[in-house]
Design a protein around this motif. Structure first.
Motif, PDB file in Angstrom:
ATOM      1  N   GLY A 175       0.794  -1.231   0.000  1.00 51.36           N
ATOM      2  CA  GLY A 175       0.000   0.000   0.000  1.00 51.36           C
ATOM      3  C   GLY A 175       0.821   1.273   0.000  1.00 51.36           C
ATOM      4  N   LYS A 217       3.878   1.696  -4.545  1.00 55.02           N
ATOM      5  CA  LYS A 217       4.862   1.206  -5.514  1.00 55.02           C
ATOM      6  C   LYS A 217       4.224   0.929  -6.877  1.00 55.02           C
ATOM      7  CE  LYS A 217       5.916  -2.320  -2.934  1.00 55.02           C
ATOM      8  NZ  LYS A 217       4.909  -2.072  -1.885  1.00 55.02           N
ATOM      9  N   SER A 218       3.131   0.158  -6.856  1.00 52.34           N
ATOM     10  CA  SER A 218       2.509  -0.186  -8.141  1.00 52.34           C
ATOM     11  C   SER A 218       1.920   1.046  -8.809  1.00 52.34           C
ATOM     12  CB  SER A 218       1.422  -1.248  -7.951  1.00 52.34           C
ATOM     13  OG  SER A 218       2.040  -2.480  -7.676  1.00 52.34           O
ATOM     14  N   THR A 219       1.387   1.961  -8.024  1.00 56.36           N
ATOM     15  CA  THR A 219       0.856   3.202  -8.605  1.00 56.36           C
ATOM     16  C   THR A 219       1.981   3.976  -9.277  1.00 56.36           C
ATOM     17  OG1 THR A 219      -0.825   3.277  -6.880  1.00 56.36           O
ATOM     18  CG2 THR A 219      -0.427   5.311  -8.104  1.00 56.36           C
TER      19      THR A 219
HETATM   20  N1  LIG Z   1      -7.378   1.724  -8.638  1.00 59.55           N
HETATM   21  C1  LIG Z   1      -7.384   2.125  -7.370  1.00 59.55           C
HETATM   22  N2  LIG Z   1      -8.493   2.637  -6.799  1.00 59.55           N
HETATM   23  C2  LIG Z   1      -8.486   3.069  -5.529  1.00 59.55           C
HETATM   24  N3  LIG Z   1      -7.417   3.012  -4.720  1.00 59.55           N
HETATM   25  C3  LIG Z   1      -6.285   2.510  -5.226  1.00 59.55           C
HETATM   26  C4  LIG Z   1      -6.197   2.039  -6.559  1.00 59.55           C
HETATM   27  N4  LIG Z   1      -4.938   1.587  -6.771  1.00 59.55           N
HETATM   28  C5  LIG Z   1      -4.271   1.770  -5.620  1.00 59.55           C
HETATM   29  N5  LIG Z   1      -5.074   2.321  -4.692  1.00 59.55           N
HETATM   30  C6  LIG Z   1      -4.673   2.701  -3.329  1.00 59.55           C
HETATM   31  O1  LIG Z   1      -3.480   3.451  -3.422  1.00 59.55           O
HETATM   32  C7  LIG Z   1      -2.566   3.092  -2.387  1.00 59.55           C
HETATM   33  C8  LIG Z   1      -1.272   2.587  -2.988  1.00 59.55           C
HETATM   34  O2  LIG Z   1      -1.520   1.323  -3.636  1.00 59.55           O
HETATM   35  P1  LIG Z   1      -0.399   0.547  -4.480  1.00 59.55           P
HETATM   36  O3  LIG Z   1      -1.063  -0.622  -5.115  1.00 59.55           O
HETATM   37  O4  LIG Z   1       0.288   1.524  -5.356  1.00 59.55           O
HETATM   38  O5  LIG Z   1       0.599   0.070  -3.330  1.00 59.55           O
HETATM   39  P2  LIG Z   1       1.825  -0.954  -3.409  1.00 59.55           P
HETATM   40  O6  LIG Z   1       2.960  -0.303  -2.698  1.00 59.55           O
HETATM   41  O7  LIG Z   1       2.060  -1.371  -4.808  1.00 59.55           O
HETATM   42  O8  LIG Z   1       1.282  -2.189  -2.550  1.00 59.55           O
HETATM   43  P3  LIG Z   1       1.609  -3.786  -2.656  1.00 59.55           P
HETATM   44  O9  LIG Z   1       2.986  -3.991  -2.054  1.00 59.55           O
HETATM   45  O10 LIG Z   1       0.547  -4.379  -1.806  1.00 59.55           O
HETATM   46  O11 LIG Z   1       1.509  -4.188  -4.100  1.00 59.55           O
HETATM   47  C9  LIG Z   1      -3.299   2.063  -1.517  1.00 59.55           C
HETATM   48  O12 LIG Z   1      -3.907   2.767  -0.457  1.00 59.55           O
HETATM   49  C10 LIG Z   1      -4.346   1.498  -2.455  1.00 59.55           C
HETATM   50  O13 LIG Z   1      -5.473   1.053  -1.732  1.00 59.55           O
END
Ligand SMILES: Nc1ncnc2c1ncn2[C@@H]1O[C@H](COP(=O)(O)OP(=O)(O)OP(=O)(O)O)[C@@H](O)[C@H]1O
Length: 235
Positions: free
Chosen positions: A38, A41-43
């Motif tokens: 969360g 990273k993926s964003t």
């Molecule tokens: N399409 C979306 N709609 C609403 N909220 C989102 C969306 N994508 C991500 N989020 C929110 O944005 C935040 C960052 O999410 P992200 O997926 O980028 O994290 P991450 O670091 O990749 O996590 P992980 O290690 O679990 O893959 C989180 O609070 C997530 O719930």
């Protein structure tokens, strides 16, 4: 060698501010990115791969602002997404041809690259079998191969090595290191072994911001003790 410059990048999903002003440079070499679930990273990776439009901020590739016109970035991009895979009825060869067409690469050049790419991920002996019959690790390696089509200057990898066994992990690490001699590589992973083996630098995301650029082996220290401190502590 071109650098991707990321400036004050912001992405919001409704009330969630997933990226709250990310600034970083991706030069030639491997940049590792870590962070808790969360953290964003993926964003970040999806935004750099031009799949997510930023609410604010700028992306600059090779000195050119590509924030609103991502064409130049897409042309140099190789990308392994966190999820998804090759179409199961296609063979790896067909899938790479399909991806080459999607990337608008020259079909002959793609055909010429495919055998070497499949060998590089140790799938040379499976070039004509449907991907749907592959193990999870094999299917992941097909995605790694397609990301390398066209010798991309910018390679973005979201948890690329999930499911790889020890031998294949080593092969992957060598492949990435080799590619990073002539490209900017962003590697997002929870697998520390991959970061230790490949990353020239490490960034950590926390709550949508980069909190700490540093060295791969230092990031493991829970109290973020600097290297000197660690050495003194061990002495
Ligand atoms: N399409 C979306 N709609 C609403 N909220 C989102 C969306 N994508 C991500 N989020 C929110 O944005 C935040 C960052 O999410 P992200 O997926 O980028 O994290 P991450 O670091 O990749 O996590 P992980 O290690 O679990 O893959 C989180 O609070 C997530 O719930």
């Amino acid at each position: 060698m071109p650098t991707l410059e990321v400036r004050d990048l912001r992405v919001r999903f409704g009330r969630t501010e997933a990226l709250r002003g990310v600034t970083l440079d991706l030069p030639t070499g491997v940049t590792g990115l870590t962070g808790a679930n969360g953290a964003g990273k993926s964003t970040l990776i999806r935004t750099l791969a031009t799949l997510q439009r930023p609410g604010a901020g700028r992306l600059i590739w090779d000195g050119q602002d590509v924030t609103r016109r991502p064409g130049p970035l897409r042309r140099v991009l190789g990308y392994v997404p966190q999820e998804g895979g090759a179409y199961p009825h296609l063979t790896p060869t067909e899938f790479l041809q399909y991806m080459g067409a999607a990337k608008r690469l020259n079909a002959r050049a793609v055909d010429a690259q495919i055998p070497a790419l499949l060998d590089a991920v140790n799938l040379g002996g499976h070039a004509h079998r449907p991907v749907g019959t592959f193990s999870g690790g094999m299917a992941r390696r097909v995605l790694i191969a397609q990301a390398l089509l066209g010798d991309p200057r910018l390679l973005i990898l979201d948890e690329p090595s999930v499911g790889l066994d020890a031998g294949e992990r080593l092969r992957f690490q060598t492949l990435i290191r080799e590619h990073a001699r002539r490209a900017a590589v962003l590697l997002v992973t929870h697998i520390r072994e991959d970061l230790d083996a490949t990353a020239d630098r490490l960034l950590t995301l926390e709550g949508g911001v980069i909190v700490r650029p540093g060295q791969p082996h230092l990031a493991a220290a829970p109290d973020r003790t600097p290297l000197v401190g660690l050495e003194i502590a061990r002495a």
